[in-house]
Design a protein around this motif. Sequence first.
Motif, PDB file in Angstrom:
ATOM      1  N   LYS A   1      32.552  13.829  13.875  1.00  0.00           N
ATOM      2  CA  LYS A   1      33.385  14.697  14.718  1.00  0.00           C
ATOM      3  C   LYS A   1      33.804  14.026  16.016  1.00  0.00           C
ATOM      4  O   LYS A   1      34.524  14.630  16.827  1.00  0.00           O
ATOM      5  CB  LYS A   1      32.635  15.999  15.040  1.00  0.00           C
ATOM      6  CG  LYS A   1      32.242  16.808  13.811  1.00  0.00           C
ATOM      7  CD  LYS A   1      33.414  17.121  12.914  1.00  0.00           C
ATOM      8  CE  LYS A   1      34.392  18.100  13.535  1.00  0.00           C
ATOM      9  NZ  LYS A   1      35.498  18.441  12.596  1.00  0.00           N
ATOM     10  N   GLY A   2      33.389  12.798  16.264  1.00  0.00           N
ATOM     11  CA  GLY A   2      33.800  12.099  17.470  1.00  0.00           C
ATOM     12  C   GLY A   2      33.618  10.600  17.319  1.00  0.00           C
ATOM     13  O   GLY A   2      32.669  10.150  16.662  1.00  0.00           O
ATOM     14  N   VAL A   3      34.531   9.806  17.904  1.00  0.00           N
ATOM     15  CA  VAL A   3      34.486   8.348  17.828  1.00  0.00           C
ATOM     16  C   VAL A   3      34.754   7.767  19.213  1.00  0.00           C
ATOM     17  O   VAL A   3      35.686   8.194  19.900  1.00  0.00           O
ATOM     18  CB  VAL A   3      35.537   7.788  16.840  1.00  0.00           C
ATOM     19  CG1 VAL A   3      35.445   6.261  16.760  1.00  0.00           C
ATOM     20  CG2 VAL A   3      35.370   8.399  15.465  1.00  0.00           C
ATOM     21  N   GLU A   4      33.943   6.818  19.627  1.00  0.00           N
ATOM     22  CA  GLU A   4      34.177   6.057  20.846  1.00  0.00           C
ATOM     23  C   GLU A   4      34.203   4.577  20.502  1.00  0.00           C
ATOM     24  O   GLU A   4      33.399   4.118  19.686  1.00  0.00           O
ATOM     25  CB  GLU A   4      33.056   6.270  21.860  1.00  0.00           C
ATOM     26  CG  GLU A   4      32.952   7.656  22.440  1.00  0.00           C
ATOM     27  CD  GLU A   4      31.863   7.721  23.491  1.00  0.00           C
ATOM     28  OE1 GLU A   4      32.182   8.047  24.644  1.00  0.00           O
ATOM     29  OE2 GLU A   4      30.701   7.418  23.153  1.00  0.00           O
ATOM     30  N   ILE A   5      35.103   3.830  21.122  1.00  0.00           N
ATOM     31  CA  ILE A   5      35.146   2.379  20.972  1.00  0.00           C
ATOM     32  C   ILE A   5      34.927   1.760  22.346  1.00  0.00           C
ATOM     33  O   ILE A   5      35.576   2.150  23.317  1.00  0.00           O
ATOM     34  CB  ILE A   5      36.466   1.919  20.347  1.00  0.00           C
ATOM     35  CG1 ILE A   5      36.579   2.477  18.915  1.00  0.00           C
ATOM     36  CG2 ILE A   5      36.566   0.395  20.336  1.00  0.00           C
ATOM     37  CD1 ILE A   5      37.865   2.175  18.214  1.00  0.00           C
ATOM     38  N   GLY A   6      34.001   0.810  22.431  1.00  0.00           N
ATOM     39  CA  GLY A   6      33.652   0.259  23.732  1.00  0.00           C
ATOM     40  C   GLY A   6      32.993   1.326  24.587  1.00  0.00           C
ATOM     41  O   GLY A   6      32.141   2.085  24.129  1.00  0.00           O
TER      42      GLY A   6
ATOM     43  N   ALA B   1      32.662 -11.780  30.264  1.00  0.00           N
ATOM     44  CA  ALA B   1      31.285 -11.607  30.732  1.00  0.00           C
ATOM     45  C   ALA B   1      30.687 -10.299  30.228  1.00  0.00           C
ATOM     46  O   ALA B   1      29.468 -10.181  30.102  1.00  0.00           O
ATOM     47  CB  ALA B   1      31.250 -11.651  32.258  1.00  0.00           C
ATOM     48  N   THR B   2      31.542  -9.315  29.962  1.00  0.00           N
ATOM     49  CA  THR B   2      31.104  -8.011  29.448  1.00  0.00           C
ATOM     50  C   THR B   2      31.999  -7.622  28.280  1.00  0.00           C
ATOM     51  O   THR B   2      32.944  -8.350  27.939  1.00  0.00           O
ATOM     52  CB  THR B   2      31.183  -6.936  30.552  1.00  0.00           C
ATOM     53  OG1 THR B   2      32.514  -6.937  31.098  1.00  0.00           O
ATOM     54  CG2 THR B   2      30.187  -7.232  31.679  1.00  0.00           C
ATOM     55  N   ASN B   3      31.696  -6.505  27.673  1.00  0.00           N
ATOM     56  CA  ASN B   3      32.487  -6.078  26.519  1.00  0.00           C
ATOM     57  C   ASN B   3      32.757  -4.578  26.593  1.00  0.00           C
ATOM     58  O   ASN B   3      32.527  -3.839  25.649  1.00  0.00           O
ATOM     59  CB  ASN B   3      31.767  -6.436  25.211  1.00  0.00           C
ATOM     60  CG  ASN B   3      32.632  -6.215  23.980  1.00  0.00           C
ATOM     61  OD1 ASN B   3      33.867  -6.160  24.064  1.00  0.00           O
ATOM     62  ND2 ASN B   3      32.008  -6.080  22.823  1.00  0.00           N
ATOM     63  N   HIS B   4      33.245  -4.125  27.750  1.00  0.00           N
ATOM     64  CA  HIS B   4      33.563  -2.713  27.901  1.00  0.00           C
ATOM     65  C   HIS B   4      34.663  -2.279  26.939  1.00  0.00           C
ATOM     66  O   HIS B   4      34.741  -1.116  26.557  1.00  0.00           O
ATOM     67  CB  HIS B   4      34.001  -2.419  29.335  1.00  0.00           C
ATOM     68  CG  HIS B   4      32.940  -2.703  30.356  1.00  0.00           C
ATOM     69  ND1 HIS B   4      31.662  -2.216  30.258  1.00  0.00           N
ATOM     70  CD2 HIS B   4      32.969  -3.443  31.502  1.00  0.00           C
ATOM     71  CE1 HIS B   4      30.945  -2.622  31.288  1.00  0.00           C
ATOM     72  NE2 HIS B   4      31.705  -3.374  32.065  1.00  0.00           N
ATOM     73  N   ALA B   5      35.521  -3.217  26.545  1.00  0.00           N
ATOM     74  CA  ALA B   5      36.636  -2.891  25.656  1.00  0.00           C
ATOM     75  C   ALA B   5      36.200  -2.725  24.207  1.00  0.00           C
ATOM     76  O   ALA B   5      36.984  -2.289  23.363  1.00  0.00           O
ATOM     77  CB  ALA B   5      37.706  -3.969  25.747  1.00  0.00           C
ATOM     78  N   GLY B   6      34.970  -3.094  23.900  1.00  0.00           N
ATOM     79  CA  GLY B   6      34.491  -2.952  22.530  1.00  0.00           C
ATOM     80  C   GLY B   6      35.118  -3.921  21.556  1.00  0.00           C
ATOM     81  O   GLY B   6      35.200  -3.654  20.360  1.00  0.00           O
TER      82      GLY B   6
END
Length: 331
Positions: free
Chosen positions: A218-223, A246-251
């Motif tokens: 019922k829900g999807v998040e990427i990053g 350095a990070t991967n906030h964008a997924g």
Amino acid sequence: MNTFGHLFRATTFGESHGPAIGVVIDGCPPGIPLNEADIQPLMERRRPGRGPTTSPRNELDQVEILSGVFEGQTTGMPIAILIRSTGAESRDYESLRSVVRPGHADRTYQQKYGIRDHRGGGRSSGRETAARVAAGAVAMKCLGLKGMTIRSRITEVHGVSDPALFDAEILKAKERGDSVGGCLEVIADGCPPGLGDPVFGKLDAAIAGAMMGIGAVKGVEIGEGFASAGMYGSEWNDPLFRSGPATNHAGGILGGISNGEPIYLRLAIKPTPSVSIPQETVDLDGTERVIEIKGRHDPCIVPRAQVVAECMLALVLIDALLMRDRFSGFV
């Protein structure tokens, strides 16, 4: 819409209480080493009857490859995989023949088609996902040749985030005749840059659609997903260095295209709608009823949904990979 994919296409067939379910895969590259042993371990992770926290329906879910493989290698022709059903008990559903179960697709199927299979929901049942897992196992075999792997873990069950307490939370719901949901994270490692096509073929859009195509999701998040709404741009942006972000906030996806970082997503899974607690509903004539659903059901679908999510992600990624490399060959 029983077919998923563009170049790597998986068409599933069969119903929850039919004699078999299965999948026909078209577009799998030739020369991929493949046999039943490559598929069966993933089927084992999804199948019911493996313990007190899953449905007691006992299905062996043994796969049979009927075509598309010769001398241990794919031929490039359609791969047909059959999974015979041996544990169906349709009599459990006879009392529900004319009753709409709350939380299920009974009413929408009846409204759309004028007919429905009351035996466990037919095509709307989670049983159909066994065919997706079989197809996803083939996709994973292809991705593995390119150095790509997919993994997942349960992050929450009914608001509880301590893995040591997951089983206890599920069994507590089962004891009272109820069910619970939870959350998963799914990660694809080794994904190359360049998968996905702007503007309407974005990789993250394809992934979100595939995940929402799983009945319990019922829900999807990427990053960072919804957390992004509470961040500053300077926080969310991934700083770039010669060695990479350095990070991967964008997924792992920017502009709808993979950037070479791990693809990271989270899923919200609803509670299993079949519960034995009395519920108010109506029958097909609109008469109000109170029902208690009997039979064999998962008190929490999250553990068995893990491999389904992994396989749906594999189907998206192999399709995107083939679309990127369609002119250069796969193997």
